[in-house]
Design a protein around this motif. Structure first.
Motif, mmCIF file in Angstrom:
data_model
loop_
_atom_site.group_PDB
_atom_site.id
_atom_site.type_symbol
_atom_site.label_atom_id
_atom_site.label_comp_id
_atom_site.label_asym_id
_atom_site.label_seq_id
_atom_site.Cartn_x
_atom_site.Cartn_y
_atom_site.Cartn_z
ATOM 1 N N LEU A 1 30.724 21.901 108.512
ATOM 2 C CA LEU A 1 31.232 20.889 107.586
ATOM 3 C C LEU A 1 30.796 21.177 106.156
ATOM 4 O O LEU A 1 31.604 21.109 105.224
ATOM 5 C CB LEU A 1 30.731 19.503 108.010
ATOM 6 N N GLY A 2 29.518 21.489 105.989
ATOM 7 C CA GLY A 2 29.004 21.733 104.638
ATOM 8 C C GLY A 2 29.657 22.918 103.964
ATOM 9 O O GLY A 2 30.112 22.829 102.819
ATOM 10 N N LEU A 3 29.729 24.029 104.679
ATOM 11 C CA LEU A 3 30.307 25.239 104.089
ATOM 12 C C LEU A 3 31.827 25.152 103.992
ATOM 13 O O LEU A 3 32.428 25.611 103.020
ATOM 14 C CB LEU A 3 29.909 26.461 104.920
ATOM 15 N N GLY A 4 32.459 24.549 104.999
ATOM 16 C CA GLY A 4 33.910 24.474 105.001
ATOM 17 C C GLY A 4 34.475 23.586 103.909
ATOM 18 O O GLY A 4 35.551 23.857 103.364
ATOM 19 N N LEU A 5 33.742 22.530 103.582
ATOM 20 C CA LEU A 5 34.225 21.589 102.572
ATOM 21 C C LEU A 5 33.759 21.937 101.164
ATOM 22 O O LEU A 5 34.177 21.291 100.203
ATOM 23 C CB LEU A 5 33.770 20.171 102.932
ATOM 24 N N LEU A 6 32.885 22.930 101.061
ATOM 25 C CA LEU A 6 32.344 23.302 99.753
ATOM 26 C C LEU A 6 33.425 23.644 98.729
ATOM 27 O O LEU A 6 33.331 23.225 97.573
ATOM 28 C CB LEU A 6 31.373 24.480 99.924
ATOM 29 N N PRO A 7 34.492 24.390 99.115
ATOM 30 C CA PRO A 7 35.494 24.760 98.102
ATOM 31 C C PRO A 7 36.437 23.625 97.719
ATOM 32 O O PRO A 7 37.121 23.720 96.700
ATOM 33 C CB PRO A 7 36.278 25.897 98.786
ATOM 34 N N ALA B 1 23.874 20.638 92.855
ATOM 35 C CA ALA B 1 25.045 19.798 92.619
ATOM 36 C C ALA B 1 25.274 19.587 91.130
ATOM 37 O O ALA B 1 26.414 19.612 90.647
ATOM 38 C CB ALA B 1 24.870 18.455 93.321
ATOM 39 N N LEU B 2 24.193 19.412 90.385
ATOM 40 C CA LEU B 2 24.317 19.230 88.939
ATOM 41 C C LEU B 2 24.830 20.504 88.283
ATOM 42 O O LEU B 2 25.675 20.462 87.380
ATOM 43 C CB LEU B 2 22.969 18.835 88.339
ATOM 44 N N ALA B 3 24.335 21.650 88.750
ATOM 45 C CA ALA B 3 24.782 22.927 88.184
ATOM 46 C C ALA B 3 26.257 23.168 88.467
ATOM 47 O O ALA B 3 26.958 23.805 87.676
ATOM 48 C CB ALA B 3 23.952 24.072 88.754
ATOM 49 N N GLY B 4 26.743 22.643 89.609
ATOM 50 C CA GLY B 4 28.141 22.818 89.961
ATOM 51 C C GLY B 4 29.063 21.819 89.301
ATOM 52 O O GLY B 4 30.247 21.778 89.621
ATOM 53 N N LEU C 1 35.699 19.983 97.943
ATOM 54 C CA LEU C 1 35.118 18.707 97.531
ATOM 55 C C LEU C 1 34.186 18.894 96.339
ATOM 56 O O LEU C 1 33.649 19.985 96.128
ATOM 57 C CB LEU C 1 34.330 18.080 98.691
ATOM 58 N N PRO C 2 33.975 17.833 95.551
ATOM 59 C CA PRO C 2 33.060 17.936 94.406
ATOM 60 C C PRO C 2 31.656 18.290 94.841
ATOM 61 O O PRO C 2 31.255 18.029 95.986
ATOM 62 C CB PRO C 2 33.107 16.511 93.801
ATOM 63 N N ALA C 3 30.907 18.898 93.950
ATOM 64 C CA ALA C 3 29.533 19.304 94.250
ATOM 65 C C ALA C 3 28.712 18.110 94.718
ATOM 66 O O ALA C 3 28.763 17.032 94.127
ATOM 67 C CB ALA C 3 28.895 19.933 93.018
ATOM 68 N N GLY C 4 27.959 18.298 95.773
ATOM 69 C CA GLY C 4 27.108 17.242 96.322
ATOM 70 C C GLY C 4 27.746 16.479 97.464
ATOM 71 O O GLY C 4 27.050 15.975 98.346
ATOM 72 N N VAL C 5 29.072 16.376 97.472
ATOM 73 C CA VAL C 5 29.757 15.613 98.514
ATOM 74 C C VAL C 5 29.704 16.307 99.880
ATOM 75 O O VAL C 5 29.520 15.634 100.899
ATOM 76 C CB VAL C 5 31.217 15.323 98.102
ATOM 77 N N PRO C 6 29.863 17.645 99.966
ATOM 78 C CA PRO C 6 29.781 18.291 101.283
ATOM 79 C C PRO C 6 28.489 17.999 102.033
ATOM 80 O O PRO C 6 28.487 17.906 103.265
ATOM 81 C CB PRO C 6 29.900 19.787 100.942
ATOM 82 N N VAL C 7 27.381 17.854 101.306
ATOM 83 C CA VAL C 7 26.104 17.532 101.961
ATOM 84 C C VAL C 7 26.175 16.166 102.614
ATOM 85 O O VAL C 7 25.688 15.960 103.733
ATOM 86 C CB VAL C 7 24.953 17.572 100.933
ATOM 87 N N LEU C 8 26.810 15.210 101.932
ATOM 88 C CA LEU C 8 26.938 13.867 102.478
ATOM 89 C C LEU C 8 27.814 13.877 103.731
ATOM 90 O O LEU C 8 27.509 13.203 104.719
ATOM 91 C CB LEU C 8 27.537 12.927 101.428
ATOM 92 N N VAL C 9 28.902 14.633 103.684
ATOM 93 C CA VAL C 9 29.797 14.707 104.842
ATOM 94 C C VAL C 9 29.099 15.401 106.008
ATOM 95 O O VAL C 9 29.251 14.998 107.169
ATOM 96 C CB VAL C 9 31.097 15.449 104.471
#
Length: 243
Positions: free
Chosen positions: A195-201, A64-67, A203-211
């Motif tokens: 959810l994680g992969l679909g929202l990756l493009p 997430a930090l790298a992104g 949402l900000p880095a780190g947020v897809p994991v939370l969702v």
């Protein structure tokens, strides 16, 4: 030597535990390279492995930090991934039945790999052996290879080109897959991936994991609604089928 209570031979437990510890411990090199490539210092990288010691959370944080993600969002994503270890601990505390003075130290080793090895054992003796050998092997190797990876990051160059950041998640998925035995568990895992992969493009880095973490309560809610609609008739059908 076979366990006194007729369980699995100690040598077999040690062999299995060493196999998991060595195989996963070597992937610490990928974390060290990825972390250093994300801008973390050698000290910060090694501190994460020494103190956090849960690969999925560590990779999520540095990824997430790298992104370009917000540090607080990145930390939150790593935290929620690490929460699962607390549930592991509830189960392992019953199986291990360790002395109270030892529990705080053992808690550091409550991770996916030690839990998987421990739960596969038939007796308390083999559970303790499997947990201890896996934890010790993995902790030593993970931290050593993290150091080597961080030191060698400059020599490797562009970490994205090597795809080393995928090593940790790949190991995690390989360990998780055999544990998904029920339909509900598979649905939760599948929905989380979507959810994680679909929202990756978007949402900000780190947020897809939370969702993606919302997959579990969403599936449980849907299952509750389904059972509520079937009512007593659904229960009668179940009995009639002999389940």
């Amino acid at each position: 030597m076979r366990s006194e209570d007729g369980g699995k031979p100690d040598a077999a437990v040690v062999r299995d535990a060493l196999g998991v510890g060595v195989a996963v411990g070597l992937s610490g090199f990928a974390f060290g390279v990825t972390s250093a490539g994300s801008g973390l210092t050698l000290l910060q990288t090694c501190a994460l492995s020494l103190l956090v010691f849960t690969g999925a959370s560590q990779f999520a944080l540095v990824g997430a930090l790298a992104g370009g993600g917000n540090p607080f969002t990145a930390a939150a994503g790593a935290f929620f991934l690490g929460v699962r270890n607390a549930f592991y601990g509830l189960r392992l505390s019953q199986l291990l039945a360790l002395p109270r003075a030892v529990r705080p130290f053992a808690a550091q080793w409550v991770i996916d790999e030690t839990t998987a090895v421990a739960l596969a054992q038939p007796t308390r003796r083999s559970v303790r052996i499997g947990f201890t050998v896996t934890g010790l092997t993995l902790y030593v190797l993970w931290n050593l290879t993290t150091l080597l990876g961080a030191l060698g990051a400059d020599a490797i160059g562009d970490t994205d080109a090597w795809g080393l950041d995928a090593a940790g998640p790949a190991v995690f998925l390989a360990l998780l897959a055999p544990m998904l035995k029920t339909t509900m568990e598979r649905v939760v895992a599948g929905l989380a991936v979507v959810l994680g992969l679909g929202l990756l493009p978007v949402l900000p880095a780190g947020v897809p994991v939370l969702v993606a973490a919302l997959a579990a309560p969403a599936v449980l809610w849907a299952e509750g609604r389904r059972r509520g609609r079937t009512g007593p008739a659904g229960d009668d059908d179940t009995v009639g089928e002999g389940r």
